[in-house]
Write a protein that holds these residues in place. Structure first.
Motif, PDB file in Angstrom:
ATOM      1  N   THR A   1      45.836  11.961  13.552  1.00  0.00           N
ATOM      2  CA  THR A   1      44.626  12.654  13.120  1.00  0.00           C
ATOM      3  C   THR A   1      43.389  11.765  13.258  1.00  0.00           C
ATOM      4  O   THR A   1      42.271  12.275  13.364  1.00  0.00           O
ATOM      5  CB  THR A   1      44.763  13.118  11.659  1.00  0.00           C
ATOM      6  OG1 THR A   1      45.043  11.979  10.825  1.00  0.00           O
ATOM      7  CG2 THR A   1      45.897  14.116  11.512  1.00  0.00           C
ATOM      8  N   GLU A   2      43.580  10.443  13.280  1.00  0.00           N
ATOM      9  CA  GLU A   2      42.447   9.531  13.403  1.00  0.00           C
ATOM     10  C   GLU A   2      41.702   9.700  14.728  1.00  0.00           C
ATOM     11  O   GLU A   2      40.533   9.321  14.843  1.00  0.00           O
ATOM     12  CB  GLU A   2      42.905   8.076  13.282  1.00  0.00           C
ATOM     13  CG  GLU A   2      43.404   7.680  11.907  1.00  0.00           C
ATOM     14  CD  GLU A   2      44.840   8.109  11.656  1.00  0.00           C
ATOM     15  OE1 GLU A   2      45.462   8.669  12.587  1.00  0.00           O
ATOM     16  OE2 GLU A   2      45.344   7.884  10.539  1.00  0.00           O
ATOM     17  N   SER A   3      42.373  10.269  15.723  1.00  0.00           N
ATOM     18  CA  SER A   3      41.751  10.438  17.038  1.00  0.00           C
ATOM     19  C   SER A   3      40.908  11.697  17.146  1.00  0.00           C
ATOM     20  O   SER A   3      40.280  11.933  18.174  1.00  0.00           O
ATOM     21  CB  SER A   3      42.840  10.448  18.120  1.00  0.00           C
ATOM     22  OG  SER A   3      43.672  11.598  17.974  1.00  0.00           O
ATOM     23  N   MET A   4      40.883  12.512  16.094  1.00  0.00           N
ATOM     24  CA  MET A   4      40.206  13.807  16.135  1.00  0.00           C
ATOM     25  C   MET A   4      38.772  13.705  15.637  1.00  0.00           C
ATOM     26  O   MET A   4      38.431  12.798  14.868  1.00  0.00           O
ATOM     27  CB  MET A   4      40.973  14.821  15.277  1.00  0.00           C
ATOM     28  CG  MET A   4      42.404  15.050  15.708  1.00  0.00           C
ATOM     29  SD  MET A   4      43.259  16.213  14.598  1.00  0.00           S
ATOM     30  CE  MET A   4      44.885  16.244  15.352  1.00  0.00           C
TER      31      MET A   4
ATOM     32  N   GLY B   1      48.891   4.880  23.798  1.00  0.00           N
ATOM     33  CA  GLY B   1      47.986   4.891  22.659  1.00  0.00           C
ATOM     34  C   GLY B   1      48.704   4.927  21.325  1.00  0.00           C
ATOM     35  O   GLY B   1      48.120   4.589  20.293  1.00  0.00           O
TER      36      GLY B   1
ATOM     37  N   MET C   1      50.371   9.153  26.738  1.00  0.00           N
ATOM     38  CA  MET C   1      50.189   9.269  25.290  1.00  0.00           C
ATOM     39  C   MET C   1      50.866   8.108  24.562  1.00  0.00           C
ATOM     40  O   MET C   1      50.368   7.615  23.558  1.00  0.00           O
ATOM     41  CB  MET C   1      50.770  10.595  24.800  1.00  0.00           C
ATOM     42  CG  MET C   1      50.157  11.818  25.455  1.00  0.00           C
ATOM     43  SD  MET C   1      48.509  12.184  24.871  1.00  0.00           S
ATOM     44  CE  MET C   1      48.888  13.043  23.365  1.00  0.00           C
TER      45      MET C   1
ATOM     46  N   ARG D   1      39.544  16.638  12.000  1.00  0.00           N
ATOM     47  CA  ARG D   1      40.403  15.673  11.297  1.00  0.00           C
ATOM     48  C   ARG D   1      40.590  16.080   9.835  1.00  0.00           C
ATOM     49  O   ARG D   1      41.688  15.990   9.301  1.00  0.00           O
ATOM     50  CB  ARG D   1      39.797  14.275  11.387  1.00  0.00           C
ATOM     51  CG  ARG D   1      40.581  13.226  10.608  1.00  0.00           C
ATOM     52  CD  ARG D   1      39.939  11.853  10.740  1.00  0.00           C
ATOM     53  NE  ARG D   1      40.639  10.874   9.921  1.00  0.00           N
ATOM     54  CZ  ARG D   1      40.310   9.582   9.849  1.00  0.00           C
ATOM     55  NH1 ARG D   1      39.277   9.126  10.548  1.00  0.00           N
ATOM     56  NH2 ARG D   1      40.998   8.760   9.089  1.00  0.00           N
TER      57      ARG D   1
ATOM     58  N   TYR E   1      56.413   7.560  22.417  1.00  0.00           N
ATOM     59  CA  TYR E   1      55.845   8.891  22.151  1.00  0.00           C
ATOM     60  C   TYR E   1      56.915   9.865  21.683  1.00  0.00           C
ATOM     61  O   TYR E   1      56.653  10.727  20.838  1.00  0.00           O
ATOM     62  CB  TYR E   1      55.143   9.432  23.391  1.00  0.00           C
ATOM     63  CG  TYR E   1      54.340  10.679  23.090  1.00  0.00           C
ATOM     64  CD1 TYR E   1      53.345  10.657  22.115  1.00  0.00           C
ATOM     65  CD2 TYR E   1      54.597  11.874  23.750  1.00  0.00           C
ATOM     66  CE1 TYR E   1      52.606  11.798  21.822  1.00  0.00           C
ATOM     67  CE2 TYR E   1      53.867  13.016  23.464  1.00  0.00           C
ATOM     68  CZ  TYR E   1      52.879  12.975  22.496  1.00  0.00           C
ATOM     69  OH  TYR E   1      52.160  14.106  22.189  1.00  0.00           O
TER      70      TYR E   1
ATOM     71  N   SER F   1      49.158  16.353  12.637  1.00  0.00           N
ATOM     72  CA  SER F   1      49.569  15.055  13.189  1.00  0.00           C
ATOM     73  C   SER F   1      50.842  15.167  14.014  1.00  0.00           C
ATOM     74  O   SER F   1      51.508  14.164  14.252  1.00  0.00           O
ATOM     75  CB  SER F   1      49.785  14.057  12.046  1.00  0.00           C
ATOM     76  OG  SER F   1      50.835  14.503  11.193  1.00  0.00           O
TER      77      SER F   1
ATOM     78  N   VAL G   1      49.343  14.152  18.057  1.00  0.00           N
ATOM     79  CA  VAL G   1      48.495  12.956  18.146  1.00  0.00           C
ATOM     80  C   VAL G   1      48.088  12.555  16.729  1.00  0.00           C
ATOM     81  O   VAL G   1      48.065  13.397  15.827  1.00  0.00           O
ATOM     82  CB  VAL G   1      47.223  13.202  19.000  1.00  0.00           C
ATOM     83  CG1 VAL G   1      47.588  13.477  20.446  1.00  0.00           C
ATOM     84  CG2 VAL G   1      46.398  14.339  18.422  1.00  0.00           C
TER      85      VAL G   1
END
Length: 261
Positions: free
Chosen positions: A197-200, A51, A48, A205, A63, A192, A195
């Motif tokens: 929120t942009e990855s959802m 990213g 994680m 999201r 992370y 958030s 992870v």
């Protein structure tokens, strides 16, 4: 007003004695967040973190820095279950019925529960922060920013505790009351906290960015890493005020209802 303050202080002392006599309750409130912290840092952190940070920082450290604010917030949610159990126990064992026959301010009973639980939550938060530092969390906050962090946590803790006090009176069964705050534990995952929120996906999201806990997590993250706050603090205050008002009014209504209902 003077009597209400005096009686509330008495009820707070009662709750503090419970905290002192049963330290396992505080450790339990800190236990769930610590388990998630260790699990995500040591099991998922290596992947994680790649990213989260691409600057060459150790992935687990990166992370841990991202994860810690969500875990700290989760401590408040974890403590909500204990509040619901404590209130439900008082309501079902007859002590509240006796309090209602005494010449004390009615608001003092619930106020004592809320303030006692808030203090217990803050103790648990300190324990969780200590573990987070041990596993790689490296905040850059100044003393003033740390003060702001605890101010935000106190604000949200006050709100969630009033809500959990109301949940503790919804049912006459202590076991059922203990389960009612559990859905709150899911919200940091659907925000958030773990992870970006942009990855959802789009729909998820939207929910993640507009639910109560996300602005609080973003506020904590900004304060702890000396990043821009944006409008997250304003949204955190608004959500906390709304939850506190809802919880207080709901708890007051449930507390004053007829015993047979």
């Amino acid at each position: 007003m003077t009597r209400a303050l005096t009686d509330s202080a008495t009820m707070l002392r009662r709750q503090l004695r419970h905290i002192w006599r049963y330290p396992a309750l505080t450790l339990t409130a800190a236990g769930v967040p610590v388990i998630f912290l260790l699990l995500f840092v040591y099991v998922f952190g290596g992947t994680m973190g790649l990213g989260i940070d691409t600057t060459g920082t150790d992935p687990r450290t990166a992370y841990a820095n991202y994860l810690a604010p969500g875990i700290i917030l989760m401590t408040i949610v974890s403590g909500a279950q204990g509040t619901a159990i404590s209130v439900a126990t008082d309501m079902t064992e007859g002590i509240v019925a006796r309090f209602k026959t005494m010449a004390i301010a009615r608001v003092s009973v619930l106020t004592g529960h809320v303030l006692g639980a808030l203090i217990q939550n803050l103790i648990a938060i300190v324990l969780v922060i200590g573990v987070a530092l041990l596993v790689g969390f490296r905040p850059t906050a100044s003393p003033l920013q740390w003060l702001a962090v605890f101010g935000v946590l106190t604000m949200l803790g006050f709100a969630v505790t009033w809500l959990s006090a109301a949940l503790g009176m919804v049912t006459n069964d202590v076991a059922a009351a203990s389960n009612l705050p559990m859905p709150l534990l899911i919200l940091p995952f659907l925000g958030s906290g773990f992870v970006p929120t942009e990855s959802m996906p789009t729909a998820l999201r939207w929910f993640a960015e507009n639910q109560p806990f996300t602005p609080v997590i973003e506020t904590l993250r900004a304060l702890l890493t000396d990043a821009p706050l944006g409008d997250s603090l304003t949204r955190s205050i608004a959500w906390s005020a709304a939850i506190a008002l809802l919880g207080y009014l709901w708890a007051k209504k449930l507390y004053n209802r007829d015993p047979g209902k």
